[in-house]
Enzyme design. Structure first.
Site, PDB file in Angstrom:
ATOM      1  N   HIS A   1       0.852  -1.190   0.000  1.00 18.23           N
ATOM      2  CA  HIS A   1       0.000   0.000   0.000  1.00 18.23           C
ATOM      3  C   HIS A   1       0.885   1.237   0.000  1.00 18.23           C
ATOM      4  CE1 HIS A   1       0.902  -0.559   4.246  1.00 18.23           C
ATOM      5  NE2 HIS A   1       0.379   0.615   4.560  1.00 18.23           N
TER       6      HIS A   1
ATOM      7  N   HIS B   1       1.151   3.941   2.042  1.00 16.35           N
ATOM      8  CA  HIS B   1       1.587   4.689   3.219  1.00 16.35           C
ATOM      9  C   HIS B   1       3.104   4.837   3.193  1.00 16.35           C
ATOM     10  CE1 HIS B   1      -2.208   4.090   5.918  1.00 16.35           C
ATOM     11  NE2 HIS B   1      -2.236   5.244   5.275  1.00 16.35           N
TER      12      HIS B   1
ATOM     13  N   ASP C   1       5.605   4.655   5.226  1.00 13.76           N
ATOM     14  CA  ASP C   1       6.567   3.717   5.813  1.00 13.76           C
ATOM     15  C   ASP C   1       6.748   2.459   4.968  1.00 13.76           C
ATOM     16  OD1 ASP C   1       3.877   3.184   6.656  1.00 13.76           O
ATOM     17  OD2 ASP C   1       4.625   1.797   8.171  1.00 13.76           O
ATOM     18  N   HIS C   2       6.020   2.385   3.859  1.00 15.74           N
ATOM     19  CA  HIS C   2       6.154   1.244   2.946  1.00 15.74           C
ATOM     20  C   HIS C   2       6.700   1.642   1.573  1.00 15.74           C
ATOM     21  CE1 HIS C   2       3.853  -1.727   5.453  1.00 15.74           C
ATOM     22  NE2 HIS C   2       3.504  -0.584   6.026  1.00 15.74           N
TER      23      HIS C   2
ATOM     24  N   HIS D   1      -7.277  -2.316   5.619  1.00 12.60           N
ATOM     25  CA  HIS D   1      -6.489  -1.249   6.239  1.00 12.60           C
ATOM     26  C   HIS D   1      -7.243   0.067   6.086  1.00 12.60           C
ATOM     27  CE1 HIS D   1      -3.039   0.470   8.023  1.00 12.60           C
ATOM     28  NE2 HIS D   1      -2.484   0.972   6.932  1.00 12.60           N
TER      29      HIS D   1
ATOM     30  N   ASP E   1      -0.435  -4.245   5.934  1.00  5.52           N
ATOM     31  CA  ASP E   1      -1.145  -3.704   7.091  1.00  5.52           C
ATOM     32  C   ASP E   1      -2.632  -4.035   6.979  1.00  5.52           C
ATOM     33  OD1 ASP E   1       1.355  -2.667   7.409  1.00  5.52           O
ATOM     34  OD2 ASP E   1       0.715  -0.586   7.674  1.00  5.52           O
TER      35      ASP E   1
ATOM     36  N   HIS F   1       6.287  -5.780  11.372  1.00  3.52           N
ATOM     37  CA  HIS F   1       5.564  -4.511  11.509  1.00  3.52           C
ATOM     38  C   HIS F   1       5.200  -4.291  12.982  1.00  3.52           C
ATOM     39  CE1 HIS F   1       2.700  -1.236  10.571  1.00  3.52           C
ATOM     40  NE2 HIS F   1       3.390  -1.127   9.450  1.00  3.52           N
TER      41      HIS F   1
END
Length: 309
Positions: free
Chosen positions: A63, A65, A67-68, A145, A216, A274
């Site tokens: 996805h 976001h 942090d990915h 998510h 997530d 995670h």
């Protein structure tokens, strides 16, 4: 076949955990490495490993976001600096928007890539089988998510049976064309009239491995489907036992929920990643113990840890 975890933390980098990224090493199988997510600092983590960036041929993003994905433009640019090595094309799989993110980052920064990137974007209408090669098939489903997020199921196709060369030689078959025929499943007859049946010298096909990587998500039935009979299930564990309400509110899972998914799916092994920065060594051991009351073969993984599949 190995998994190596480049970042096992949640949300933002911590002293002991970087943000999300892992690689599936398929060097013996197809001489490639596949990356899943590429959070900030991923290329720095790679320097602590034996991974060669040019071997990374496919990147799967769960996805969008930060942090990915915040490490992706930097990794792609650094991959281009390997002028002394052969430049190889790259495929990126992920939600709609990943192409725009990468191309705009490359354009705005004035970066030049001497290799081609082939994009494969997905939404709710294009889940299911997303990739098939001679040796692997990859499936994806939407998770639960706070934004569109995908989980991946990597299925290795069944492996052909192996030839028992010593037994074949002992049966009087000379090395050469006749060996090749038996290896290809053909029955043969020797000069003295002896019949050689291929099935007697070839082992049964071996079941391919199944690796499931869950992005997530709240607890969802999609995770169970993706993890059905998996040899390894990598599942997020942002929260611990007793944090179910908080996990649901933020679109994440607890260690206990991940264990329930592994149990319900019939997975063989559960790797938790995670992990929130508030969970340190002793906390992680407790997370393992708690989850093991539901699914015994469980481990909280660490940055740079390698797991043989």
């Amino acid at each position: 076949m190995e998994l190596q975890f480049l970042g096992t933390g949640a949300g933002q980098p911590a002293k002991h955990r970087n943000v999300s990224s892992l690689v599936l090493k398929l060097l013996d199988e197809i001489n490639e490495v596949w990356m899943f997510d590429c959070g900030e600092g991923t290329q720095r983590q790679i320097l602590e490993t034996t991974i060669k960036p040019r071997k990374i041929k496919k990147i799967f993003i769960t996805h969008l976001h930060g942090d990915h994905i915040f490490g992706l433009p930097g990794f792609l640019s650094s991959r281009a600096f390997q002028a002394s090595e052969e430049q190889t094309d790259l495929e990126i799989y992920g939600p709609v928007g990943i192409k725009s993110y990468v191309t705009n980052s490359i354009r705005i920064s004035g970066s030049k890539l001497p290799y081609q990137i082939h994009y494969h974007e997905f939404d709710d209408t294009s889940m299911g089988k997303i990739l098939e090669t001679d040796k692997f098939t990859v499936y994806a489903e939407r998770l639960a998510h706070t934004i569109f997020c995908m989980g991946y199921r990597v299925v290795q196709k069944d492996l052909e049976g192996t030839l028992d060369a010593e037994a074949l030689r002992a049966a009087g078959v000379p090395f050469g064309p006749l060996f090749g025929k038996v290896k290809n499943g053909q029955d043969i007859e020797l000069e003295d009239g002896t019949k050689i049946f291929a099935k007697d010298f070839i082992s049964e096909p071996r079941k391919g491995k199944i690796i499931t990587i869950i992005g997530d998500t709240r607890k969802t039935s999609a995770s169970v489907r993706l993890a059905k009979d998996a040899d390894v299930l990598v599942h997020e564990s942002t929260y611990g036992k007793g944090d179910e309400r908080m996990a649901r509110n933020h679109g994440h899972s607890t260690n206990m929920q991940a264990a329930q998914i592994a149990r319900d799916a019939g997975a063989k092994r559960l790797l938790l990643n995670h992990v929130s920065a508030r969970f340190l060594g002793r906390d992680c051991r407790q997370m393992e113990k708690d989850a093991a009351t539901i699914f015994e073969n469980v481990k909280v993984v660490r940055d740079l840890e390698e797991v043989i599949i």
